[in-house]
Design an enzyme around this catalytic site. Sequence first.
Site, PDB file in Angstrom:
ATOM      1  N   TRP A 197       0.155   3.097  -2.974  1.00  0.00           N
ATOM      2  CA  TRP A 197      -0.940   2.255  -2.453  1.00  0.00           C
ATOM      3  C   TRP A 197      -0.981   2.292  -0.935  1.00  0.00           C
ATOM      4  O   TRP A 197      -2.037   2.249  -0.313  1.00  0.00           O
ATOM      5  CB  TRP A 197      -0.753   0.823  -2.950  1.00  0.00           C
ATOM      6  N   HIS A 198       0.211   2.386  -0.340  1.00  0.00           N
ATOM      7  CA  HIS A 198       0.292   2.341   1.115  1.00  0.00           C
ATOM      8  C   HIS A 198      -0.318   3.551   1.791  1.00  0.00           C
ATOM      9  O   HIS A 198      -0.730   3.465   2.938  1.00  0.00           O
ATOM     10  CB  HIS A 198       1.742   2.176   1.578  1.00  0.00           C
ATOM     11  N   GLY A 199      -0.320   4.662   1.140  1.00  0.00           N
ATOM     12  CA  GLY A 199      -0.943   5.792   1.798  1.00  0.00           C
ATOM     13  C   GLY A 199      -0.778   7.100   1.065  1.00  0.00           C
ATOM     14  O   GLY A 199       0.056   7.225   0.161  1.00  0.00           O
ATOM     15  N   PHE A 226      -4.086   1.477   5.750  1.00  0.00           N
ATOM     16  CA  PHE A 226      -3.939   1.416   4.305  1.00  0.00           C
ATOM     17  C   PHE A 226      -5.219   0.848   3.676  1.00  0.00           C
ATOM     18  O   PHE A 226      -5.324   0.730   2.505  1.00  0.00           O
ATOM     19  CB  PHE A 226      -2.733   0.548   3.921  1.00  0.00           C
ATOM     20  N   SER A 282       3.190   0.983  -5.794  1.00  0.00           N
ATOM     21  CA  SER A 282       3.108   0.230  -4.545  1.00  0.00           C
ATOM     22  C   SER A 282       3.274   1.155  -3.349  1.00  0.00           C
ATOM     23  O   SER A 282       2.550   1.041  -2.357  1.00  0.00           O
ATOM     24  CB  SER A 282       4.199  -0.848  -4.534  1.00  0.00           C
TER      25      SER A 282
END
Lengths: 477, 288
Positions: A325-327, A477, A322
């Site tokens: 996933w954000h960056g 994102f 997770s």
Amino acid sequence: MFFNSIEYLLFLPICFFIYWFVVNRNLKLQNVFVLIISYIFYGWWDWRFLSLIALSTIVDYSVGLYLEKSSSSSRRKALLITSLVVNLGLLGFFKYYNFFVESFITAFSGLGIELAPSTLKIILPVGISFYTFQTLSYTIDVYRGNLKPSKNLINFAAYVAFFPQLVAGPIERATNLLPQFSRKRTFNEEKAISGLYLILWGLFQKVVIADSCATYVNAIFGEYEALNAMSLFMGAFYFAFQIYGDFAGYSNIAIGTARLFGFDLMRNFNYPYFSRNIAEFWRRWHISLSTWFRDYVYIPLGGSRGSRMHQLRNVFIIFLVSGFWHGANWTFVVWGALHALFFLLVLLTNTNRNHLDQVASQRLLPSIKESLQMVFTFVLILVAWVFFRAETVSEAFLYLKRLVTNLKFSIEYISIERYNVEMLLIIGIFIGIEWFHRRYEHPFVGRFKWMKIITIILLLLTLGVYSNHQDFIYFQF
Amino acid sequence: MKKFFIHSALILGITFVSMIVLDYVYDVIFHTSNPRNKVQYVTQLKNTHVDYIFLGSSRVENHIDCELFEKITGKSCLNLGLQGGRLKDAATLLQMLQNNNVTYTKSVVQVDYLYNFGGYSVPFRGYINPYIHDDIIPEELVRSSEFKGVGVPFYRFMSQDKLCGFREIVTQSISKKPAVDLNNGFVPVYGVGNNIAGTFPDTIKDNNDAITLLESISTNDIVYFAAPYCKNAENRDAFMEELSRRIPNFLNHIDVFDEEETLFSNCGHLNLEGAQKFTRIIAHDLTN
């Protein structure tokens, strides 16, 4: 096209009128119209990246159809893998290519081996993390037999590109949104009015709360080495509300807009800062993403079945993924890891399934215990947010180190010619509004509804940040 | 759909009425409160005479000590230098003063790399917006594309919320003292040699319409000058030589402190000691 722009102010009513007064008699035409305006909405930013959405659409639509036709499990698996490879491949290339190359080079230089950098000038397509996950949910659900594949390319394409939630969520499940394209949509006044209220509230969250906080956050994080502990604490505090106002604001505008067109999107935020522990926070923050990871990663890994070690491993994987996933930055991975650590504490004490209701649901004010729980949880979240906001992991550590060692808690005048505590009153009012309306999705309810609407409009006009436009954080994102 | 349209109309109506009311309230407050910035000061300065008016960017604001100038020359002085200010701002301020019946002996305009910049500066646009509908504002500014949308009630305050938004309204209402002594207009900077570096453009524009405007509106002599800039600035001398060819009555003091680096706070700005020394130089130039 931004939700808080003049273009959108014109785009939305025009599309609304055409949708309900011109193309409404024919469902197919209505869906074609939704598809066209969605592509216009996305293409307004950069028309070249429409090809990626189109590619994702065609691949997953085809995979869905072939999955239905295939009975062989190996063939079905191969089809699913095709979808995964295409979608995650696109995501991986556009988002993470340079990150991996640079990390590779850094790692080797640490061993004394210098490699020639070969990074590319890659533009990150807005919303790619969102729509790829959305289409993946479709193929995975079809693969699992939870959903019949769509036989209507227009409907499916409209589902993938549906403009209110295309660029920053909520990440919709095909089981929820796709069938809505197959059903006739009749205008529902109450739904549309609630949509208006959500848009108004979302604008307030974004333009007043998030963008105002952003000015302070940028200044404080930009010169944290010279500021006192109070300023640094305020920087983290303001960032917590910047990201919440930004993201929840966008989600509310998206959900509200969808309701104007007769669609129901899932709720994405449920007053997360009133959480009494981290587990509750993750049931209330970016709900569409956390449930996506739960259903498509955590449960397939075994979820909470098996040994405790197994469960802890799965939790760690989820939060690290997770974060990632954000960056493409180690700061997000550390942010995820911190939340994993906080979550583990809750898991080990078997309190992760506590607090399933709204805090102080039958009372006006929280108890002392609840207040302490909320404050403690919020402080943990703040610590993690510092990593999320910082440019590098070391910067985050230095920020926190200065916060705990400087020990000067005085009001400071910062470089933006403001005092570090100036936003506190507005944030306090905002928290109060949310607290007293925590049973509802927006505050425009009850006897004094119109007084509240007038007040919010006045605050939007007077306190909104219009001169220094801030992008929605989650666009990156 | 009726109920929905009524709701929408009500929300839009409330918004529009609020904008009209807020526009009026903000307008009144800005027009009746004590000035907190130089543009506001100019709008309220009427029917008077000033001997020397200095116009330009922060390189005027930080360099010309009017109190000292008046002591040396016995002549009155007004420092209207603005942080980030441009030549168009200077021309507009001069026009506004004339429209307010403020006479002057000489206007003294600082010019350097700003010659390459057109249009109005962002700070100026923020400060002037509350007065955009006033008679003293030149037509050219009102018609400028940089001020589009000001006909929409309250838009001018929203679009420049940083400088004339709610926070400023509160400070105006409580008559908070401005950071600058507006009667002097001088803002000293301190320190020595912070980030000594700078660059001038490689090429220079053929002309600047603000200079043309200044020449056309000025009823008296305009003197142009360049304040000192550190010698490390790339391309400084070449640019200034070209500039000198384009501007009449140009006092080029760009290199006057080349051997005195301790007078600079940073490459483009003198510290207090440097500013006072430079004020003496320019006072001598103007009055002899």
